[in-house]
Scaffold this motif. Structure first.
Motif, PDB file in Angstrom:
ATOM      1  N   SER A   1       0.774  -1.227  -0.077  1.00 64.84           N
ATOM      2  CA  SER A   1       0.052   0.042   0.213  1.00 64.84           C
ATOM      3  C   SER A   1       0.865   1.242  -0.098  1.00 64.84           C
ATOM      4  CB  SER A   1      -0.918  -0.025   1.257  1.00 64.84           C
ATOM      5  OG  SER A   1      -1.459   1.138   1.420  1.00 64.84           O
ATOM      6  N   LEU A   2       0.506   2.044  -0.895  1.00 62.71           N
ATOM      7  CA  LEU A   2       1.450   3.407  -1.088  1.00 62.71           C
ATOM      8  C   LEU A   2       1.321   4.273   0.266  1.00 62.71           C
ATOM      9  CD1 LEU A   2       0.429   4.557  -4.385  1.00 62.71           C
ATOM     10  CD2 LEU A   2       2.798   3.524  -3.697  1.00 62.71           C
ATOM     11  N   THR A   3       0.201   4.272   0.903  1.00 57.27           N
ATOM     12  CA  THR A   3      -0.064   5.249   2.111  1.00 57.27           C
ATOM     13  C   THR A   3       0.677   4.387   3.181  1.00 57.27           C
ATOM     14  OG1 THR A   3      -2.141   3.984   2.763  1.00 57.27           O
ATOM     15  CG2 THR A   3      -2.300   6.169   1.238  1.00 57.27           C
ATOM     16  N   ARG A   4       1.056   3.328   3.146  1.00 57.55           N
ATOM     17  CA  ARG A   4       1.804   2.575   4.357  1.00 57.55           C
ATOM     18  C   ARG A   4       3.257   2.727   4.165  1.00 57.55           C
ATOM     19  NH1 ARG A   4      -0.200  -2.893   6.290  1.00 57.55           N
ATOM     20  NH2 ARG A   4       1.162  -2.016   7.682  1.00 57.55           N
ATOM     21  N   ILE A   5       3.985   2.929   2.957  1.00 58.33           N
ATOM     22  CA  ILE A   5       5.424   3.204   2.626  1.00 58.33           C
ATOM     23  C   ILE A   5       5.793   4.567   3.490  1.00 58.33           C
ATOM     24  CG2 ILE A   5       7.161   3.221   1.162  1.00 58.33           C
ATOM     25  CD1 ILE A   5       5.382   1.467  -0.899  1.00 58.33           C
ATOM     26  N   ASP A   6       6.758   4.108   4.266  1.00 58.63           N
ATOM     27  CA  ASP A   6       7.249   5.264   4.922  1.00 58.63           C
ATOM     28  C   ASP A   6       8.706   5.660   4.151  1.00 58.63           C
ATOM     29  OD1 ASP A   6       7.844   6.800   7.262  1.00 58.63           O
ATOM     30  OD2 ASP A   6       9.481   5.546   7.878  1.00 58.63           O
ATOM     31  N   SER A   7       9.369   4.822   3.594  1.00 57.42           N
ATOM     32  CA  SER A   7      10.732   5.131   2.877  1.00 57.42           C
ATOM     33  C   SER A   7      11.172   3.940   1.923  1.00 57.42           C
ATOM     34  CB  SER A   7      11.806   5.568   3.915  1.00 57.42           C
ATOM     35  OG  SER A   7      12.301   4.346   4.509  1.00 57.42           O
TER      36      SER A   7
ATOM     37  N   LEU B   1      15.411  -1.202  -0.152  1.00 58.97           N
ATOM     38  CA  LEU B   1      14.933  -1.525   1.111  1.00 58.97           C
ATOM     39  C   LEU B   1      13.604  -0.615   1.335  1.00 58.97           C
ATOM     40  CD1 LEU B   1      14.939  -2.825   4.179  1.00 58.97           C
ATOM     41  CD2 LEU B   1      16.505  -0.750   4.909  1.00 58.97           C
ATOM     42  N   VAL B   2      12.639  -1.220   1.562  1.00 61.22           N
ATOM     43  CA  VAL B   2      11.210  -0.505   1.730  1.00 61.22           C
ATOM     44  C   VAL B   2      10.870  -0.782   3.256  1.00 61.22           C
ATOM     45  CG1 VAL B   2       8.762  -0.511   0.814  1.00 61.22           C
ATOM     46  CG2 VAL B   2      10.574  -1.326  -0.524  1.00 61.22           C
ATOM     47  N   THR B   3      10.539   0.378   3.918  1.00 61.04           N
ATOM     48  CA  THR B   3      10.292   0.355   5.187  1.00 61.04           C
ATOM     49  C   THR B   3       8.973   0.879   5.174  1.00 61.04           C
ATOM     50  OG1 THR B   3      12.783   0.682   5.694  1.00 61.04           O
ATOM     51  CG2 THR B   3      10.863   1.067   7.597  1.00 61.04           C
ATOM     52  N   MET B   4       8.126   0.339   6.168  1.00 64.75           N
ATOM     53  CA  MET B   4       6.842   0.496   6.092  1.00 64.75           C
ATOM     54  C   MET B   4       6.551   1.406   7.276  1.00 64.75           C
ATOM     55  SD  MET B   4       5.646  -0.962   3.359  1.00 64.75           S
ATOM     56  CE  MET B   4       3.972  -0.872   3.379  1.00 64.75           C
ATOM     57  N   ARG B   5       5.223   2.430   7.548  1.00 65.02           N
ATOM     58  CA  ARG B   5       5.237   2.910   8.645  1.00 65.02           C
ATOM     59  C   ARG B   5       4.881   2.229  10.004  1.00 65.02           C
ATOM     60  NH1 ARG B   5       4.334   7.897   6.713  1.00 65.02           N
ATOM     61  NH2 ARG B   5       3.465   8.420   4.847  1.00 65.02           N
ATOM     62  N   ASN B   6       4.628   0.866  10.099  1.00 67.17           N
ATOM     63  CA  ASN B   6       4.401   0.052  11.017  1.00 67.17           C
ATOM     64  C   ASN B   6       5.950  -0.339  11.540  1.00 67.17           C
ATOM     65  OD1 ASN B   6       4.720  -2.009   9.230  1.00 67.17           O
ATOM     66  ND2 ASN B   6       2.761  -2.974   9.922  1.00 67.17           N
ATOM     67  N   ARG B   7       6.985  -0.312  10.746  1.00 66.08           N
ATOM     68  CA  ARG B   7       8.496  -0.665  10.856  1.00 66.08           C
ATOM     69  C   ARG B   7       8.701  -1.977  10.224  1.00 66.08           C
ATOM     70  NH1 ARG B   7       9.650   3.598  10.391  1.00 66.08           N
ATOM     71  NH2 ARG B   7      11.979   3.085  10.510  1.00 66.08           N
ATOM     72  N   ASP B   8       7.513  -2.581   9.669  1.00 64.76           N
ATOM     73  CA  ASP B   8       7.852  -3.861   8.835  1.00 64.76           C
ATOM     74  C   ASP B   8       8.773  -3.403   7.558  1.00 64.76           C
ATOM     75  OD1 ASP B   8       6.119  -5.301  10.136  1.00 64.76           O
ATOM     76  OD2 ASP B   8       4.494  -5.362   8.791  1.00 64.76           O
ATOM     77  N   ALA B   9       9.570  -4.335   7.202  1.00 59.59           N
ATOM     78  CA  ALA B   9      10.678  -4.069   6.020  1.00 59.59           C
ATOM     79  C   ALA B   9      10.706  -5.339   5.085  1.00 59.59           C
ATOM     80  CB  ALA B   9      12.111  -3.987   6.705  1.00 59.59           C
TER      81      ALA B   9
ATOM     82  N   ILE C   1       9.984  -3.163 -11.039  1.00 61.93           N
ATOM     83  CA  ILE C   1      10.402  -3.744  -9.561  1.00 61.93           C
ATOM     84  C   ILE C   1      10.078  -5.103  -9.721  1.00 61.93           C
ATOM     85  CG2 ILE C   1      10.600  -1.294  -8.501  1.00 61.93           C
ATOM     86  CD1 ILE C   1       7.959  -2.011  -7.507  1.00 61.93           C
ATOM     87  N   GLY C   2      10.650  -5.714  -8.753  1.00 56.50           N
ATOM     88  CA  GLY C   2      10.424  -7.159  -8.446  1.00 56.50           C
ATOM     89  C   GLY C   2       9.500  -7.298  -7.029  1.00 56.50           C
ATOM     90  N   GLU C   3       9.326  -8.677  -6.685  1.00 58.46           N
ATOM     91  CA  GLU C   3       8.357  -8.911  -5.474  1.00 58.46           C
ATOM     92  C   GLU C   3       8.922  -8.301  -4.253  1.00 58.46           C
ATOM     93  OE1 GLU C   3       5.483 -11.829  -6.223  1.00 58.46           O
ATOM     94  OE2 GLU C   3       6.690 -12.683  -4.741  1.00 58.46           O
ATOM     95  N   PHE C   4       8.233  -8.237  -3.229  1.00 56.64           N
ATOM     96  CA  PHE C   4       8.716  -7.489  -2.007  1.00 56.64           C
ATOM     97  C   PHE C   4       9.062  -8.700  -1.226  1.00 56.64           C
ATOM     98  CE2 PHE C   4       6.313  -4.184  -4.136  1.00 56.64           C
ATOM     99  CZ  PHE C   4       7.057  -3.321  -4.219  1.00 56.64           C
ATOM    100  N   GLU C   5      10.267  -8.851  -0.654  1.00 62.78           N
ATOM    101  CA  GLU C   5      10.417 -10.118   0.273  1.00 62.78           C
ATOM    102  C   GLU C   5      10.627  -9.426   1.338  1.00 62.78           C
ATOM    103  OE1 GLU C   5      13.891 -12.519  -1.661  1.00 62.78           O
ATOM    104  OE2 GLU C   5      13.773 -10.980  -3.039  1.00 62.78           O
ATOM    105  N   GLU C   6       9.655 -10.199   2.418  1.00 69.15           N
ATOM    106  CA  GLU C   6       9.763  -9.623   3.651  1.00 69.15           C
ATOM    107  C   GLU C   6      11.032 -10.077   4.632  1.00 69.15           C
ATOM    108  OE1 GLU C   6       6.841  -9.833   7.616  1.00 69.15           O
ATOM    109  OE2 GLU C   6       6.575 -11.296   6.035  1.00 69.15           O
ATOM    110  N   LEU C   7      11.730  -8.838   5.340  1.00 69.44           N
ATOM    111  CA  LEU C   7      12.753  -9.019   6.159  1.00 69.44           C
ATOM    112  C   LEU C   7      12.265  -8.985   7.592  1.00 69.44           C
ATOM    113  CD1 LEU C   7      14.742  -6.380   4.302  1.00 69.44           C
ATOM    114  CD2 LEU C   7      15.337  -8.924   4.115  1.00 69.44           C
ATOM    115  N   SER C   8      13.117  -9.711   8.455  1.00 73.78           N
ATOM    116  CA  SER C   8      13.230  -9.599   9.841  1.00 73.78           C
ATOM    117  C   SER C   8      14.404  -9.185  10.525  1.00 73.78           C
ATOM    118  CB  SER C   8      12.869 -10.965  10.371  1.00 73.78           C
ATOM    119  OG  SER C   8      12.581 -11.292  11.643  1.00 73.78           O
TER     120      SER C   8
END
Length: 136
Positions: free
Chosen positions: A48-54, A64-72, A122-129
């Motif tokens: 979601s565009l509105t949830r992307i922080d940076s 590296l895509v960081t979400m507003r809830n700090r998911d990466a 752009i490719g798939e978004f792979e979740e990071l921990s």
């Protein structure tokens, strides 16, 4: 001055700094993972565009895509975005809805002339921990 707050459902522009990006190919030894993270094995096709922080360039192969809830998430892009590494460029994209999805075309723009200097998908978004702080 370009701000991430300008994200909208129809169009978004992001100032990009850091490393160039290119599509990883099958000859790579292992997929790039940003320092301090590990891959979870989960992927998403859209964010979601509105949830992307940076969105930050972290390597020649990844953003590296960081979400507003700090998911990466990490996403890999095609070689046409190599110019994104230059300090005088930014990325721009236009999407039909409210999400940034795999396969979207991203344009690399020159800040001075606002001309396109490259583009890629752009490719798939792979979740990071995040790794524990005491991990070595």
């Amino acid at each position: 001055m370009k701000l991430f707050a300008a994200l909208t459902a129809l169009s978004a522009s992001l100032v990009m700094t850091g490393a160039a990006l290119s599509q990883s190919d099958d000859t790579d030894e292992a997929p790039f993972v940003p320092e301090g993270y590990e891959l979870t094995g989960e992927t998403r096709s859209c964010l979601s565009l509105t949830r992307i922080d940076s969105i930050d360039t972290v390597d020649e192969n990844a953003w590296l895509v960081t979400m507003r809830n700090r998911d990466a998430y990490v996403t890999r892009v095609g070689s046409g975005c190599r110019s994104a590494a230059r300090s005088f460029t930014y990325i721009s994209y236009s999407v039909p809805g409210s999400q940034l999805c795999r396969g979207e075309i991203v344009r690399v723009m020159d800040q001075g002339t606002t001309t396109v200097v490259g583009s890629c998908g752009i490719g798939e978004f792979e979740e990071l921990s995040p790794l524990p702080e005491d991990a070595s």
